[in-house]
Design a protein around this motif. Structure first.
Motif, PDB file in Angstrom:
ATOM      1  N   ASP A 132       0.835  -1.187   0.000  1.00 12.24           N
ATOM      2  CA  ASP A 132       0.000   0.000   0.000  1.00 12.24           C
ATOM      3  C   ASP A 132       0.879   1.250   0.000  1.00 12.24           C
ATOM      4  OD1 ASP A 132      -2.066   1.799   0.232  1.00 12.24           O
ATOM      5  OD2 ASP A 132      -2.230   1.581   2.400  1.00 12.24           O
ATOM      6  N   HIS A 135      -0.772   6.447   1.450  1.00 10.89           N
ATOM      7  CA  HIS A 135      -0.473   7.489   2.420  1.00 10.89           C
ATOM      8  C   HIS A 135       0.438   8.570   1.864  1.00 10.89           C
ATOM      9  CE1 HIS A 135       2.895   4.668   2.606  1.00 10.89           C
ATOM     10  NE2 HIS A 135       3.625   5.673   3.017  1.00 10.89           N
ATOM     11  N   SER A 212      -6.613   2.290   1.577  1.00 13.38           N
ATOM     12  CA  SER A 212      -5.417   1.957   2.338  1.00 13.38           C
ATOM     13  C   SER A 212      -5.665   0.631   3.067  1.00 13.38           C
ATOM     14  CB  SER A 212      -5.112   3.058   3.354  1.00 13.38           C
ATOM     15  OG  SER A 212      -4.226   2.596   4.350  1.00 13.38           O
ATOM     16  N   ALA A 214      -4.345  -0.282   5.719  1.00 14.53           N
ATOM     17  CA  ALA A 214      -4.321  -0.053   7.170  1.00 14.53           C
ATOM     18  C   ALA A 214      -5.631   0.550   7.673  1.00 14.53           C
ATOM     19  CB  ALA A 214      -3.154   0.855   7.534  1.00 14.53           C
ATOM     20  N   THR A 215      -6.170   1.527   6.915  1.00 16.61           N
ATOM     21  CA  THR A 215      -7.352   2.246   7.394  1.00 16.61           C
ATOM     22  C   THR A 215      -8.644   1.827   6.698  1.00 16.61           C
ATOM     23  OG1 THR A 215      -7.105   4.021   5.779  1.00 16.61           O
ATOM     24  CG2 THR A 215      -5.875   4.240   7.844  1.00 16.61           C
ATOM     25  N   GLN A 216      -8.532   1.090   5.570  1.00 15.65           N
ATOM     26  CA  GLN A 216      -9.691   0.730   4.769  1.00 15.65           C
ATOM     27  C   GLN A 216     -10.464   1.968   4.326  1.00 15.65           C
ATOM     28  OE1 GLN A 216     -10.654  -2.736   3.852  1.00 15.65           O
ATOM     29  NE2 GLN A 216      -8.465  -2.610   4.268  1.00 15.65           N
ATOM     30  N   ARG A 217      -9.722   3.045   4.049  1.00 16.21           N
ATOM     31  CA  ARG A 217     -10.317   4.288   3.573  1.00 16.21           C
ATOM     32  C   ARG A 217      -9.511   4.801   2.387  1.00 16.21           C
ATOM     33  NH1 ARG A 217     -14.220   5.709   6.909  1.00 16.21           N
ATOM     34  NH2 ARG A 217     -14.584   7.548   5.608  1.00 16.21           N
ATOM     35  N   SER A 219      -7.535   7.855   0.517  1.00 12.71           N
ATOM     36  CA  SER A 219      -6.820   9.078   0.871  1.00 12.71           C
ATOM     37  C   SER A 219      -7.565  10.292   0.337  1.00 12.71           C
ATOM     38  CB  SER A 219      -5.401   9.049   0.290  1.00 12.71           C
ATOM     39  OG  SER A 219      -4.651   8.010   0.855  1.00 12.71           O
ATOM     40  N   HIS A 223     -12.183  12.081   5.976  1.00 11.05           N
ATOM     41  CA  HIS A 223     -12.638  11.354   7.159  1.00 11.05           C
ATOM     42  C   HIS A 223     -12.418  12.192   8.416  1.00 11.05           C
ATOM     43  CE1 HIS A 223     -13.697   8.067   9.698  1.00 11.05           C
ATOM     44  NE2 HIS A 223     -12.498   7.946  10.230  1.00 11.05           N
ATOM     45  N   ASN A 224     -13.442  12.280   9.248  1.00 11.44           N
ATOM     46  CA  ASN A 224     -13.430  13.066  10.490  1.00 11.44           C
ATOM     47  C   ASN A 224     -13.353  14.565  10.252  1.00 11.44           C
ATOM     48  OD1 ASN A 224     -13.586  10.781  12.160  1.00 11.44           O
ATOM     49  ND2 ASN A 224     -11.341  10.539  12.161  1.00 11.44           N
TER      50      ASN A 224
END
Length: 265
Positions: A132, A135, A212, A214-217, A219, A223-224
């Motif tokens: 991946d 990031h 990603s 790691a985050t399953q989101r 980039s 988010h948030n």
């Protein structure tokens, strides 16, 4: 007249053939100007006189009456586009390519061949080894939702890991600003950028292959982020087409019109 001149017999034969024999130049058409394809007869536009039955006659206005039947214009014919290739380089904005091939060359002034190759922007967040690298990019890199169809085809390839099957999601944004280069885009594969408008709501799908590990989101999905936070985006394929937007909400599925539907890349 010398050895280079037409013999009297041949010249008379051409005159006779072009004077209403019906097919003065049958089988002799060519794309240039051919002195062996000249005679006298009724011209295509009316009147009697010297006429050619070759690729230059229409430009000169001296077509034999049977030119349309003896030497019809044949347009170029091309095949279907191939599937888009993968990105030229992984983990950085790059290009993908598709091609088509000529099936029939144009003849006798027929329609010329269109472009045989197109390039479009793309970005993959996964190396060929399955690592991946999403990031590395902070802005949201977007492209037309049509690219998602090609991405699904590639997902079946053994080069891609089979564990990237997390459910995708959709994020709605309200476009706040964008550069004028978006509206100036004219390349066929990049015309989708011209539909970006300030104040419009757009849908951007996050597909599994852009997530990603790691985050399953995806980039740049905001988010948030609160609704008043300014987020940045950039169009893949034209780095000068970029702007800002604000996140509205996250949904399971996108429902925007096609021209306002994009994907995270």
């Amino acid at each position: 007249m010398g050895g280079t001149a037409l013999s009297g017999a041949l010249w008379l034969g051409l005159l006779w053939a072009g004077s209403g024999a019906g097919g003065s130049c049958q089988g002799k058409c060519c794309q240039g100007r051919d002195a062996a394809c000249v005679g006298e007869g009724w011209r295509e536009g009316g009147g009697y006189g010297t006429c050619y039955c070759d690729g230059g006659c229409r430009r000169a206005g001296d077509c034999c009456h049977d030119h349309g039947q003896a030497c019809p214009a044949i347009p170029c014919v091309v095949g279907e586009w191939s599937h888009w290739s993968g990105c030229a380089e992984q983990c950085q904005p790059g290009l993908r390519i598709r091609r088509r091939y000529v099936q029939q060359e144009p003849k006798n002034g027929g329609e010329p061949c269109p472009a045989l190759e197109e390039k479009a922007g793309c970005l993959e967040y996964l190396t060929y080894q399955g690592e991946d690298c999403g990031h590395e990019h902070v802005p949201a890199f977007i492209t037309t939702s049509e690219y998602g169809k090609e991405r699904k085809r590639r997902a079946a390839s053994s080069l891609w890991p089979l564990d990237k099957e997390a459910a995708g999601y959709c994020v709605e944004f309200r476009t706040e600003s964008l550069s004028q280069q978006c509206a100036l885009e004219t390349r066929p594969y990049a015309r989708w950028m011209r539909y970006l408008r300030e104040g419009h709501t757009v849908c951007v799908a996050c597909q599994p292959l852009a997530m990603s590990t790691a985050t399953q989101r995806c980039s740049g999905d905001g988010h948030n982020a609160h609704g008043d936070k300014i987020l940045h985006w950039e169009a893949i394929g034209n780095s000068q087409c970029q702007g800002t937007w604000k996140k509205i909400r996250q949904l399971e599925h996108c429902s925007c019109p096609l021209v306002h539907s994009f994907i995270f890349t």
